[in-house]
Enzyme design. Structure first.
Site, short mmCIF file in Angstrom:
data_model
loop_
_atom_site.label_atom_id
_atom_site.label_comp_id
_atom_site.label_asym_id
_atom_site.label_seq_id
_atom_site.Cartn_x
_atom_site.Cartn_y
_atom_site.Cartn_z
N LYS A 1 0.83 -1.21 0.00
CA LYS A 1 0.00 0.00 0.00
C LYS A 1 0.87 1.26 0.00
CE LYS A 1 -4.04 -1.92 -0.17
NZ LYS A 1 -5.06 -1.99 0.86
N ARG B 1 -4.09 -10.03 4.71
CA ARG B 1 -4.26 -10.17 3.25
C ARG B 1 -2.97 -9.67 2.60
NH1 ARG B 1 -5.92 -7.08 -1.19
NH2 ARG B 1 -7.10 -8.26 -2.76
#
Length: 291
Positions: free
Chosen positions: A240, A274
């Site tokens: 991210k 995840r």
């Protein structure tokens, strides 16, 4: 899954969370120890691995790799949700998924399959193909029929915090208190889900969607307070931008920093990570469990 309805002090949250489990098509999955959800993108335009696994042979090979490295869940997604990604209809999603779900189930029957979609029709298709979990970034906000489809399937549902439309999902919002705002959203949405009969609920705070770097780091620090331990937490921070951009690095060059953050959320009770890099995250979970 056992739902805890009593308010407890934050000091007891970790001990409460160890009793969580989810019912995946009659298969009870124990979350007393954290699980890994490996990402399988069937997209040509995802930001870090687009186009790598969008044919049956390469997708099956990658699924096998994820499982061998320690993933308990494979999260299949046909639609990229990065900023400025190509928007797909449900029909296009289904066409792109093709037989991948049933092929993976046939080759690796022990694998749990999570379907990353915000469409009701894709959920129905996935259910018939053998999925075990619905992973919906939209919280049921992008398709008015979505939650009814999930309720009908009786599958566990990943509820993510996000802005209320596809068009605005990446617009940065100024939150007075990010943890309070996300918890208010979770409170409202979980009440809606429970009323529809969706009881196996997993919460995702929505890293990477409409939040500043500062707010996302605050979320990392306050993971233990999200929903006060009523439901298991899924954390998706892999590759991210709130991690790599401030460091001046690329999405593929932040493993060390990511694992430090993974350890931080695991210590606060996170139950599912995840991830793209399963082997590295597995080392982090093993270290967490052995300390």
């Amino acid at each position: 899954m056992s739902i805890i309805n009593v308010n407890f002090s934050s000091s007891t949250i970790s001990s409460l969370q160890q009793f969580h489990s989810i019912n995946c098509n009659g298969r009870l999955v124990d979350l007393s120890s954290p699980k890994l959800m490996g990402i399988l993108n069937l997209t040509p335009d995802s930001f870090s691995d687009g186009g790598k696994f969008n044919n049956e042979k390469s997708a099956l090979q990658h699924a096998e790799k994820l499982l061998n490295e320690g993933a308990a869940i494979i999260d299949i997604g046909a639609q990229s949700t990065r900023p400025n990604a190509t928007f797909l209809s449900s029909e296009q999603e289904i066409a792109r998924i093709g037989k991948m779900i049933s092929l993976i189930k046939k080759e690796f029957p022990e694998a749990l399959i999570s379907l990353d979609t915000f469409y009701a029709e894709t959920v129905k298709f996935g259910f018939n193909e053998g999925i075990d979990i619905v992973n919906d970034i939209s919280g049921g906000q992008f398709d008015e029929k979505m939650l009814d489809a999930v309720a009908e399937s009786k599958l566990p549902y990943v509820l993510m915090h996000i802005n209320n439309s596809y068009e605005t999902m990446h617009e940065k919002v100024s939150f007075a208190d990010i943890t309070l705002s996300v918890n208010q959203y979770f409170s409202k949405k979980t009440d809606e889900l429970l009323k529809k009969g969706i009881k196996d609920i997993i919460l995702d705070p929505g890293f990477g969607f409409g939040k500043t770097v500062e707010d996302q780091m605050k979320m990392i620090d306050e993971i233990e307070f999200f929903d006060f331990g009523n439901f298991p937490l899924l954390i998706g921070i892999s590759r991210k931008s709130f991690i790599y951009k401030p460091l001046g690095k690329s999405a593929l060059d932040i493993n060390e920093e990511t694992q430090k953050l993974h350890m931080k959320v695991l210590k606060q009770g996170a139950k599912i990570l995840r991830v793209h890099d399963v082997a590295e995250a597995k080392k982090t979970i093993d270290e967490f469990l052995n300390n």
